[in-house]
Design an enzyme around this catalytic site. Sequence first.
Site, PDB file in Angstrom:
ATOM      1  N   GLY A  20      34.483  56.115  75.430  1.00 42.09           N
ATOM      2  CA  GLY A  20      34.790  57.537  75.514  1.00 42.09           C
ATOM      3  C   GLY A  20      35.943  57.809  76.455  1.00 42.09           C
ATOM      4  O   GLY A  20      36.348  58.952  76.656  1.00 42.09           O
ATOM      5  N   LEU A  43      28.217  52.470  73.038  1.00 42.40           N
ATOM      6  CA  LEU A  43      26.943  51.927  73.484  1.00 42.40           C
ATOM      7  C   LEU A  43      26.154  52.992  74.239  1.00 42.40           C
ATOM      8  O   LEU A  43      26.609  53.492  75.271  1.00 42.40           O
ATOM      9  CB  LEU A  43      27.165  50.711  74.384  1.00 42.40           C
ATOM     10  CG  LEU A  43      27.990  49.578  73.794  1.00 42.40           C
ATOM     11  CD1 LEU A  43      28.066  48.411  74.771  1.00 42.40           C
ATOM     12  CD2 LEU A  43      27.419  49.125  72.461  1.00 42.40           C
ATOM     13  N   CYS A 112      27.225  43.633  83.425  1.00 38.92           N
ATOM     14  CA  CYS A 112      27.272  44.333  82.146  1.00 38.92           C
ATOM     15  C   CYS A 112      28.162  43.584  81.158  1.00 38.92           C
ATOM     16  O   CYS A 112      27.825  43.455  79.976  1.00 38.92           O
ATOM     17  CB  CYS A 112      27.774  45.757  82.351  1.00 38.92           C
ATOM     18  SG  CYS A 112      27.802  46.768  80.847  1.00 38.92           S
ATOM     19  N   GLY A 136      38.780  47.805  76.274  1.00 40.05           N
ATOM     20  CA  GLY A 136      39.951  48.308  76.978  1.00 40.05           C
ATOM     21  C   GLY A 136      40.205  47.631  78.300  1.00 40.05           C
ATOM     22  O   GLY A 136      40.936  48.159  79.137  1.00 40.05           O
ATOM     23  N   CYS A 211      28.089  53.430  86.915  1.00 40.86           N
ATOM     24  CA  CYS A 211      27.840  54.414  85.862  1.00 40.86           C
ATOM     25  C   CYS A 211      26.422  54.954  85.873  1.00 40.86           C
ATOM     26  O   CYS A 211      26.189  56.104  85.504  1.00 40.86           O
ATOM     27  CB  CYS A 211      28.178  53.831  84.487  1.00 40.86           C
ATOM     28  SG  CYS A 211      27.030  52.562  83.898  1.00 40.86           S
TER      29      CYS A 211
END
Length: 376
Positions: A20, A43, A112, A136, A211
């Site tokens: 996003g 995800l 992660c 990215g 996050c």
Amino acid sequence: MTDDTPQTRRPLRVLAAMSGGVDSAVAAARAAEAGHDVTGVHLALSANPQSFRTGARGCCTIEDSRDARRAADVIGIPFYVWDLAERFREDVVEDFVAEYEAGRTPNPCLRCNEKIKFAALLDKALALGFDAVCTGHYAQVILREDGTRELHRASDMAKDQSYVLGVLDERQLAHAMFPLGDTVTTKEEIRAEAERRGLAVAKKPDSHDICFIADGDTQGFLSKRLGRAEGDIVDESGTKVGTHEGAFGFTIGQRKGLRIGTPAADGKPRYVLDISPVTNTVTVGPAAALDVDALTAVKPRWCGTAPSGPGTYTAQLRAHGEETEVSAELVDGALEVTFTTPVRGVAPGQAVVLYQGTRVVGSATIASTRRAVAAV
């Protein structure tokens, strides 16, 4: 993969992980523009996604999912949302809490990448017939003439993210695509490219911090999970100089937030030197006592063939840290690293990533350090 490798001369079925944000959107767009058959996927990493973001923090909310979908629509690629919340909770969030509880300082982004993006996601992608996962990240995968693959730093060192990718093995590198890694562009130029492509995320703020801790209050998050447990803050002689509400709220090298009422004899600041979860004690002392000249790291992962015998490398100890010269050797399955010059504030739980030039050799988790002898 780089554009000059044989594997990129034919169209691939590519699964683009779209957070996003602007980087993953531009990466997906570049992969599609290169002629690959790209499918976007976001995800879902939280059972309650609203809790994962406040303002520019985080990357895993309903808002982010919608931004990713809109970007995929503009690029003209199919888009799906995959629920990996349970796997993320077990492999990243619970690991993060357990590491702090044990007195260590983990890197959840590295975990992660290892457990989610290039394990759970990649395995699912391969099972569905995709050739590669595109992200990215700013890094490069280079295919050598002998068919082996190497992970290298990004062309733009200012944005290099190879440190958090140092856990990827050769199999994972064979299916990794980083379209942003081999171009030297500023973030402003990436945003300008996104705007030219009509991507609404061009002006979206970057995500930062952890996050799954929406407000950035790591100590508060851990307190809710582990409970408050008052303990002592002591100096190097064992003398009590303060109290704390949980040893898990500290990390090696920390200076701020100690709330020590008793000043040091020399009047200089004190830093966290050691954390003992068994006794719930935090030891503080002078900055010079943070210097270490060696460390032992466990669970090594190699970006290719494991090195044999001792070698000379550079090492990076933090995501945005500087390189330092080291010698390293595998001994009984553990990585023994010796620094040419002592380094400061190395915490167990962090990753040590070894490099030869721009090539990432591998990564291991710091288990213990050896304190340098401080000058008197």
